[in-house]
Design a protein around this motif. Structure first.
Motif, PDB file in Angstrom:
ATOM      1  N   ALA A  24      10.553 -10.848  -0.435  1.00 11.04           N
ATOM      2  CA  ALA A  24      11.212 -11.596   0.647  1.00 11.04           C
ATOM      3  C   ALA A  24      11.561 -10.619   1.779  1.00 11.04           C
ATOM      4  O   ALA A  24      10.677  -9.970   2.308  1.00 11.04           O
ATOM      5  CB  ALA A  24      12.434 -12.321   0.109  1.00 11.04           C
ATOM      6  N   ALA A  25      12.858 -10.477   2.120  1.00  7.40           N
ATOM      7  CA  ALA A  25      13.249  -9.588   3.221  1.00  7.40           C
ATOM      8  C   ALA A  25      13.576  -8.178   2.745  1.00  7.40           C
ATOM      9  O   ALA A  25      13.911  -7.311   3.561  1.00  7.40           O
ATOM     10  CB  ALA A  25      14.450 -10.178   3.959  1.00  7.40           C
ATOM     11  N   ASN A  26      13.487  -7.920   1.444  1.00  3.45           N
ATOM     12  CA  ASN A  26      13.925  -6.636   0.884  1.00  3.45           C
ATOM     13  C   ASN A  26      12.747  -5.707   0.623  1.00  3.45           C
ATOM     14  O   ASN A  26      11.801  -6.065  -0.081  1.00  3.45           O
ATOM     15  CB  ASN A  26      14.695  -6.879  -0.422  1.00  3.45           C
ATOM     16  CG  ASN A  26      15.924  -7.746  -0.194  1.00  3.45           C
ATOM     17  OD1 ASN A  26      16.685  -7.524   0.741  1.00  3.45           O
ATOM     18  ND2 ASN A  26      16.113  -8.741  -1.058  1.00  3.45           N
ATOM     19  N   TRP A  27      12.818  -4.504   1.193  1.00  2.00           N
ATOM     20  CA  TRP A  27      11.806  -3.479   0.980  1.00  2.00           C
ATOM     21  C   TRP A  27      12.246  -2.538  -0.132  1.00  2.00           C
ATOM     22  O   TRP A  27      13.438  -2.243  -0.273  1.00  2.00           O
ATOM     23  CB  TRP A  27      11.577  -2.672   2.254  1.00  2.00           C
ATOM     24  CG  TRP A  27      10.824  -3.400   3.320  1.00  2.00           C
ATOM     25  CD1 TRP A  27      11.348  -4.118   4.351  1.00  2.00           C
ATOM     26  CD2 TRP A  27       9.402  -3.479   3.452  1.00  2.00           C
ATOM     27  NE1 TRP A  27      10.351  -4.646   5.123  1.00  2.00           N
ATOM     28  CE2 TRP A  27       9.147  -4.272   4.602  1.00  2.00           C
ATOM     29  CE3 TRP A  27       8.327  -2.968   2.729  1.00  2.00           C
ATOM     30  CZ2 TRP A  27       7.853  -4.548   5.044  1.00  2.00           C
ATOM     31  CZ3 TRP A  27       7.042  -3.258   3.159  1.00  2.00           C
ATOM     32  CH2 TRP A  27       6.809  -4.026   4.302  1.00  2.00           C
ATOM     33  N   ARG A  28      11.287  -2.066  -0.895  1.00  2.00           N
ATOM     34  CA  ARG A  28      11.548  -1.076  -1.941  1.00  2.00           C
ATOM     35  C   ARG A  28      10.516   0.033  -1.822  1.00  2.00           C
ATOM     36  O   ARG A  28       9.329  -0.235  -1.613  1.00  2.00           O
ATOM     37  CB  ARG A  28      11.461  -1.732  -3.318  1.00  2.00           C
ATOM     38  CG  ARG A  28      11.676  -0.766  -4.486  1.00  2.00           C
ATOM     39  CD  ARG A  28      11.601  -1.513  -5.809  1.00  2.00           C
ATOM     40  NE  ARG A  28      11.666  -0.616  -6.948  1.00  2.00           N
ATOM     41  CZ  ARG A  28      11.537  -1.011  -8.206  1.00  2.00           C
ATOM     42  NH1 ARG A  28      11.365  -2.293  -8.482  1.00  2.00           N
ATOM     43  NH2 ARG A  28      11.581  -0.128  -9.197  1.00  2.00           N
ATOM     44  N   GLY A  37       0.804  -1.212   0.000  1.00  2.73           N
ATOM     45  CA  GLY A  37       0.000   0.000   0.000  1.00  2.73           C
ATOM     46  C   GLY A  37       0.838   1.264   0.000  1.00  2.73           C
ATOM     47  O   GLY A  37       2.068   1.231  -0.107  1.00  2.73           O
ATOM     48  N   ILE A  38       0.160   2.385   0.137  1.00  2.00           N
ATOM     49  CA  ILE A  38       0.808   3.695   0.160  1.00  2.00           C
ATOM     50  C   ILE A  38       0.975   4.140   1.607  1.00  2.00           C
ATOM     51  O   ILE A  38       0.034   4.064   2.397  1.00  2.00           O
ATOM     52  CB  ILE A  38      -0.026   4.739  -0.606  1.00  2.00           C
ATOM     53  CG1 ILE A  38      -0.224   4.300  -2.060  1.00  2.00           C
ATOM     54  CG2 ILE A  38       0.640   6.114  -0.566  1.00  2.00           C
ATOM     55  CD1 ILE A  38      -1.151   5.199  -2.865  1.00  2.00           C
ATOM     56  N   SER A  39       2.176   4.580   1.950  1.00  2.00           N
ATOM     57  CA  SER A  39       2.424   5.087   3.300  1.00  2.00           C
ATOM     58  C   SER A  39       2.864   6.541   3.223  1.00  2.00           C
ATOM     59  O   SER A  39       3.248   7.049   2.162  1.00  2.00           O
ATOM     60  CB  SER A  39       3.468   4.240   4.028  1.00  2.00           C
ATOM     61  OG  SER A  39       4.711   4.298   3.363  1.00  2.00           O
ATOM     62  N   PHE A  40       2.844   7.219   4.386  1.00  2.00           N
ATOM     63  CA  PHE A  40       3.086   8.654   4.444  1.00  2.00           C
ATOM     64  C   PHE A  40       3.972   9.000   5.627  1.00  2.00           C
ATOM     65  O   PHE A  40       3.908   8.353   6.678  1.00  2.00           O
ATOM     66  CB  PHE A  40       1.757   9.414   4.588  1.00  2.00           C
ATOM     67  CG  PHE A  40       0.776   9.134   3.487  1.00  2.00           C
ATOM     68  CD1 PHE A  40       0.675  10.001   2.407  1.00  2.00           C
ATOM     69  CD2 PHE A  40      -0.023   8.009   3.511  1.00  2.00           C
ATOM     70  CE1 PHE A  40      -0.217   9.739   1.378  1.00  2.00           C
ATOM     71  CE2 PHE A  40      -0.921   7.739   2.492  1.00  2.00           C
ATOM     72  CZ  PHE A  40      -1.013   8.617   1.424  1.00  2.00           C
ATOM     73  N   ALA A  53       5.045  -4.524 -10.282  1.00  2.00           N
ATOM     74  CA  ALA A  53       6.319  -4.082 -10.837  1.00  2.00           C
ATOM     75  C   ALA A  53       6.159  -2.657 -11.329  1.00  2.00           C
ATOM     76  O   ALA A  53       5.168  -2.336 -12.004  1.00  2.00           O
ATOM     77  CB  ALA A  53       6.749  -5.000 -11.979  1.00  2.00           C
ATOM     78  N   VAL A  54       7.118  -1.790 -10.989  1.00  2.00           N
ATOM     79  CA  VAL A  54       7.067  -0.386 -11.376  1.00  2.00           C
ATOM     80  C   VAL A  54       8.109  -0.150 -12.466  1.00  2.00           C
ATOM     81  O   VAL A  54       9.296  -0.447 -12.284  1.00  2.00           O
ATOM     82  CB  VAL A  54       7.344   0.533 -10.168  1.00  2.00           C
ATOM     83  CG1 VAL A  54       7.323   1.995 -10.592  1.00  2.00           C
ATOM     84  CG2 VAL A  54       6.318   0.268  -9.059  1.00  2.00           C
ATOM     85  N   PRO A  90       4.335  10.792  -0.974  1.00  2.00           N
ATOM     86  CA  PRO A  90       3.789   9.493  -0.546  1.00  2.00           C
ATOM     87  C   PRO A  90       4.627   8.360  -1.125  1.00  2.00           C
ATOM     88  O   PRO A  90       5.251   8.500  -2.188  1.00  2.00           O
ATOM     89  CB  PRO A  90       2.376   9.495  -1.133  1.00  2.00           C
ATOM     90  CG  PRO A  90       2.057  10.925  -1.377  1.00  2.00           C
ATOM     91  CD  PRO A  90       3.343  11.587  -1.729  1.00  2.00           C
ATOM     92  N   MET A  91       4.624   7.229  -0.448  1.00  2.00           N
ATOM     93  CA  MET A  91       5.496   6.123  -0.828  1.00  2.00           C
ATOM     94  C   MET A  91       4.695   4.854  -1.106  1.00  2.00           C
ATOM     95  O   MET A  91       3.925   4.413  -0.248  1.00  2.00           O
ATOM     96  CB  MET A  91       6.496   5.844   0.304  1.00  2.00           C
ATOM     97  CG  MET A  91       7.402   7.017   0.623  1.00  2.00           C
ATOM     98  SD  MET A  91       8.213   6.835   2.251  1.00  2.00           S
ATOM     99  CE  MET A  91       6.830   7.247   3.342  1.00  2.00           C
ATOM    100  N   LEU A  92       4.872   4.296  -2.278  1.00  2.00           N
ATOM    101  CA  LEU A  92       4.339   2.969  -2.574  1.00  2.00           C
ATOM    102  C   LEU A  92       5.344   1.965  -2.019  1.00  2.00           C
ATOM    103  O   LEU A  92       6.504   1.932  -2.437  1.00  2.00           O
ATOM    104  CB  LEU A  92       4.163   2.787  -4.080  1.00  2.00           C
ATOM    105  CG  LEU A  92       3.393   1.545  -4.526  1.00  2.00           C
ATOM    106  CD1 LEU A  92       1.933   1.629  -4.104  1.00  2.00           C
ATOM    107  CD2 LEU A  92       3.496   1.369  -6.036  1.00  2.00           C
ATOM    108  N   ARG A  93       4.904   1.153  -1.037  1.00  2.00           N
ATOM    109  CA  ARG A  93       5.810   0.245  -0.343  1.00  2.00           C
ATOM    110  C   ARG A  93       5.684  -1.163  -0.926  1.00  2.00           C
ATOM    111  O   ARG A  93       4.601  -1.750  -0.971  1.00  2.00           O
ATOM    112  CB  ARG A  93       5.480   0.227   1.147  1.00  2.00           C
ATOM    113  CG  ARG A  93       5.626   1.574   1.813  1.00  2.00           C
ATOM    114  CD  ARG A  93       7.084   1.955   1.993  1.00  2.00           C
ATOM    115  NE  ARG A  93       7.673   1.213   3.103  1.00  2.00           N
ATOM    116  CZ  ARG A  93       8.928   0.791   3.156  1.00  2.00           C
ATOM    117  NH1 ARG A  93       9.732   0.991   2.129  1.00  2.00           N
ATOM    118  NH2 ARG A  93       9.384   0.143   4.217  1.00  2.00           N
TER     119      ARG A  93
END
Length: 313
Positions: free
Chosen positions: A30-34, A13-16, A297-298, A23-26
């Motif tokens: 696996a263990a890696n955040w983008r 989702g989107i966080s702030f 995928a972005v 705003p950030m699309l999270r």
């Protein structure tokens, strides 16, 4: 159904954050955040998976901070964001009943010990809710929910006290504690109200809530103080609100799951993205809640796209 997940990049989702530029699309693989920043005028394509998958669960540290852990088996879902196992393991579930049961892990108790605020939030279709937020998420909580207008009406010394006030306002003032995302999106594109009308609705509900709370005895013994404070809408949400207020915003007409969508970002309001295909093309509202739990995928793009055809025309 359980599927291997090392290759799958799931959307959370989107966080702030007040400390981030947009705003950030999270996204998590696996263990890696983008983090993909949704800045105005950014042009991109989203390749969206068809299936939904469990996003895992949250545990609390002793200092009150959180850990978001992936689902051990990455189970496919039909509804919601968690499988049964992760729902049982999620420690935040105690938060909504702690003021009634007194039961919560140590880390969640630490989180609830900080001051909390009671707010009244209104959405484009006129539905108004009462809610709570901690000091650390005072601004971001309302940004994430996609409130068009909101006012803080009380502050309490801890999270248990503020949730008691929330229940009282629901019972005696008649304000709900939840608003469905799909109704928020529908309200923004149906043009039933304008900003001035919604502001009047929110102001009146906030005043009724303060009057009710002010009539209760002994609030000061719980560290409660009444407030009349307008929440400051983020700048990136204003284009969405202006398009709704001017009745120039249309719903995204094509289905998102299993598709590739092209968009130029114009603004973000909660879990929705205002986009068009370039200069002088139609403003459309994409329900980004549909991305959550799906693989996304972005892909960075340049220039204009062929404008999406709406069912309205």
């Amino acid at each position: 159904m359980e599927l291997a997940s090392d290759f799958r990049q799931l959307c959370h989702g989107i966080s702030f954050s007040e400390h981030e530029p947009a705003p950030m699309l999270r996204l998590r693989q696996a263990a890696n955040w983008r983090t993909e920043y949704l800045e105005p005028n950014r042009v991109l394509s989203l390749e969206i998976g068809d299936l939904k998958f469990c996003l895992g669960y949250v545990t609390m540290n002793k200092d009150g901070s959180r850990n978001t852990l992936p689902c051990p088996k990455t189970k496919a879902l039909r509804t919601g964001t968690q499988c049964d196992r992760c729902r049982r393991m999620d420690q935040t579930k105690f938060m909504h009943h702690f003021h009634k049961t007194g039961e919560a892990p140590e880390g969640l108790r630490k989180y609830l010990e900080q001051p909390h605020f009671l707010y009244i939030a209104s959405f484009a279709h006129g539905v108004t809710k009462v809610g709570t937020t901690s000091t650390q998420s005072k601004w971001s909580r309302l940004a994430q929910q996609g409130a068009v207008i909101a006012r803080y009406v009380a502050r309490a010394s801890d999270g248990a006290a503020i949730r008691i006030l929330e229940d009282l306002v629901t019972e005696h003032v008649g304000l709900s504690q939840q608003v469905r995302q799909k109704s928020k999106i529908k309200g923004l594109s149906s043009w039933e109200l304008d900003y001035a009308q919604l502001d009047a609705i929110n102001s009146e509900a906030a005043e009724r809530s303060r009057e009710f709370l002010g009539s209760q005895r002994g609030l000061d013994t719980y560290g409660v103080e009444l407030r009349d404070e307008l929440w400051q809408q983020p700048s990136f949400a204003k284009p969405v609100i202006e398009a709704w207020d001017s009745r120039s915003l249309h719903a995204w007409s094509s289905a998102l799951p299993g598709s590739t969508v092209n968009l130029r970002i114009r603004g973000v309001l909660g879990q929705s993205i205002l986009a068009d295909s370039g200069e002088n093309t139609t403003l459309r509202l994409l329900d980004a809640a549909e991305l959550k739990t799906r693989s996304v995928a972005v892909i960075e793009q340049h220039g204009d796209f062929k404008e999406e055809q709406s069912a309205l025309f």
